[in-house]
Write an enzyme that holds these catalytic residues in place. Structure first.
Site, PDB file in Angstrom:
ATOM      1  CE  LYS A 174      -2.209   3.109   1.971  1.00  0.00           C
ATOM      2  NZ  LYS A 174      -1.951   4.654   1.325  1.00  0.00           N
ATOM      3  CD  GLU A 249      13.291   2.724  10.173  1.00  0.00           C
ATOM      4  OE1 GLU A 249      13.604   1.640  10.510  1.00  0.00           O
ATOM      5  OE2 GLU A 249      13.741   3.745  10.515  1.00  0.00           O
ATOM      6  CB  CYS A 283      13.363   9.448   7.952  1.00  0.00           C
ATOM      7  SG  CYS A 283      12.355   8.978   7.019  1.00  0.00           S
ATOM      8  CD  GLU A 384      10.264  13.648  10.957  1.00  0.00           C
ATOM      9  OE1 GLU A 384       9.099  13.439  11.104  1.00  0.00           O
ATOM     10  OE2 GLU A 384      11.093  13.361  10.432  1.00  0.00           O
TER      11      GLU A 384
HETATM   12  C1  UN1 Z   1      14.350   8.318   4.405  1.00  0.00           C
HETATM   13  O1  UN1 Z   1      14.480   9.411   4.147  1.00  0.00           O
HETATM   14  O2  UN1 Z   1      13.464   7.759   4.913  1.00  0.00           O
HETATM   15  O3  UN1 Z   1      20.293   7.809   4.007  1.00  0.00           O
HETATM   16  C2  UN1 Z   1      15.269   7.573   3.656  1.00  0.00           C
HETATM   17  C3  UN1 Z   1      19.336   8.424   3.062  1.00  0.00           C
HETATM   18  C4  UN1 Z   1      18.771   7.506   2.093  1.00  0.00           C
HETATM   19  C5  UN1 Z   1      17.289   7.140   2.721  1.00  0.00           C
HETATM   20  C6  UN1 Z   1      16.558   8.065   3.330  1.00  0.00           C
HETATM   21  N1  UN1 Z   1      19.689   6.565   1.703  1.00  0.00           N
HETATM   22  O4  UN1 Z   1      19.256   9.553   3.376  1.00  0.00           O
END
Ligand code: UN1
Length: 493
Positions: A174, A249, A283, A384
């Site tokens: 999804k 995550e 992230c 965030e």
């Molecule tokens: C994300 O932002 O969830 O390390 C992944 C990094 C990338 C992956 C980010 N290889 O910034």
């Protein structure tokens, strides 16, 4: 021309039962990029039933052969890299060079997991009794729900799908409603690579109904979710009832520390790339700079000058440094945080408002923003933001830098710039995040190492690398007694 896609259930491309459709928009232009099915819980039920039925066969399909299908998918992704990257920039907004990187990360992960088809290693250990053999093997867990975000439309789905598939699980996928086209292309590639019907199913639609129905479905054994902390917590609570396996995550509030002995030019490059790359929507994005007071003025002057020179625009233009943010809601949220920062007394050094880009009045652009004089406890330094907003916090020494770095609800990535090897190793030990960089920014993790974080960033699991296999397989311990007599463990000594 907008692309058109349907759900993929039991090996067939099908409309949502109720016929619903939804659109995904180009965040730079506002144009419709794709139209996909707007599914409902009944479609989820069909997809889960297809996945459940396919599991009995797929789990017995030899892992090396499962890996070969992944290998062919990786080859197809590599061949189609440029098309996929362009579609990604149109649908998600990230600049074209980064979109190519996102596809490449998916290719890398897929090759890696294809290789795992010939490893999927367990352990053989000595048994305590004579004429007895002891080993552990990895078993698939069953039907996996993969719920993915929009910020890495290719890489993150591969992080979930590939280890799940090579491990012998079947999947209901999804994707985020902002980036369904890339998800449909990925499923098409895997189907063409030879995945049997029902092994990978796709349902598109809103998280609140489709995602929720998937998480609650009793035949889903494992939920793998990447998204906001708030949504992730709700997923975990729902999974608790059915004792489902769940891998989360979630958010980050990552920091780069700059010590007074650092190579400042190098630090400026790393900060710009980590804070404003992907318009801050990773992230792993750097949203705090922790700077030792001796270099605070020099660093903020150099950063401000460089930020002012960043070009904001359509990611398809190779001259663009910073693309749009994903949608109007995100733009508003980012602007709210900037107002919060000002009200908290932080000093706005540059940016701080939506950006106007010529010819793109409907685009969601935000000016790269830098705050100085930020205190570690301010909301802009704790929460965030997920946009191009960076806060500078001054500290006296490494101990204080570590305290500030570790003093948030999240723990994904951290970085330190220093030329002192002792400080570097102390930092590596003390920075309590899942990923630590020395003399590099907070973004750019490679797929062969575990990806994930401490505290509110997740629930202890890791994606990518062989660590991902621990999420998508369960251990079975097997003992073979070939002595021909009763041997009582722990008793016959
Ligand atoms: C994300 O932002 O969830 O390390 C992944 C990094 C990338 C992956 C980010 N290889 O910034």
């Amino acid at each position: 021309m907008a692309e058109s896609y349907r759900n993929h259930i039991g090996g067939r491309w099908v409309d949502a039962r109720a016929g619903g459709r939804q659109q995904s928009l180009d965040p730079a232009t506002g144009e419709v990029v794709a139209e996909v099915a707007r599914s409902e819980p009944a479609d989820v039920a069909d997809a889960v039933a297809a996945a459940k039925a396919a599991f009995e066969h797929w789990r017995r399909h030899p892992a090396p052969k499962r890996g070969e299908i992944l290998y062919r998918a990786a080859e197809a992704m590599a061949r189609r890299k440029e098309d996929l990257a362009r579609l990604m920039t149109r649908e998600m907004g990230k600049v074209i060079a980064e979109a190519r990187g996102d596809v490449q990360e998916g290719i890398d992960l897929t090759y890696f997991m294809a290789g795992e088809g010939r490893r999927l290693a367990g352990q053989t250990v000595p048994a305590e009794s004579p004429d007895k053999f002891a080993m552990s093997v990895r078993e698939p867990v069953g039907v996996v729900a993969a719920i993915t975000p929009w910020n890495f439309p290719m890489a993150i789905p591969t992080w979930k799908l590939m280890p799940a598939l090579v491990g012998g699980n079947t999947v209901v996928f999804k994707p985020a409603s902002d980036t369904p086209a890339l998800a449909c292309e990925l499923v098409r590639i895997l189907e063409e690579a030879g995945l049997p019907p029902g092994v990978l199913n796709l349902v598109t639609g809103p998280g609140a109904t489709v995602g929720d129905a998937l998480v609650q479905h009793p035949d889903v054994t494992l939920v793998s979710f990447t998204g906001s902390t708030e949504a992730g917590r709700a997923v975990a609570v729902k999974c608790a009832d059915g004792l489902k396996r769940v891998s989360l995550e979630l958010g980050g509030k990552n920091a780069i520390t700059v010590m007074d002995d650092a190579d400042l030019d190098l630090a400026v490059e790393g900060i710009l790339w980590s804070a404003y790359g992907t318009s801050g929507q990773r992230c792993t994005a750097c949203s705090r700079v922790i700077v030792q007071r001796g270099v605070e003025q020099a660093l903020s002057a150099r950063l401000s000058a460089r930020i002012n020179a960043l070009r904001v625009g359509n990611g398809l233009d190779p001259a663009t440094d910073v693309g749009p943010v994903i949608n109007r809601r995100a733009l508003e949220k980012i602007d709210e945080y900037v107002q919060i920062g000002r009200a908290e007394g932080a000093e706005l050094l540059t940016g701080g408002a939506p950006a106007a880009v010529e010819g793109l009045a409907a685009g969601n652009f935000y000016a790269p923003t830098l705050f100085g004089g930020v205190r570690a406890t301010m909301r802009i330094a704790q929460e965030e933001i997920f946009g191009p907003v960076l806060s500078m916090i001054a500290v006296d020494d490494l101990d204080e830098a570590v305290r500030v770095n570790n003093g948030t609800a999240y723990g994904l990535s951290s970085a330190i710039y220093t030329r002192d090897v002792n400080r570097a190793f102390r930092a590596m030990r003390e920075l309590s995040t899942g990923i630590v960089y020395i003399n590099a920014g907070t973004i750019g993790a490679e797929i062969q190492l575990p990806f994930g974080g401490t505290r509110g960033t997740g629930n202890g699991h890791r994606e990518a690398g062989t660590a991902a296999l621990d999420v998508y397989t369960e251990w079975k311990a097997c003992y073979v007694d070939f002595s021909g007599r009763l041997q009582r463990a722990q008793i016959d000594r």
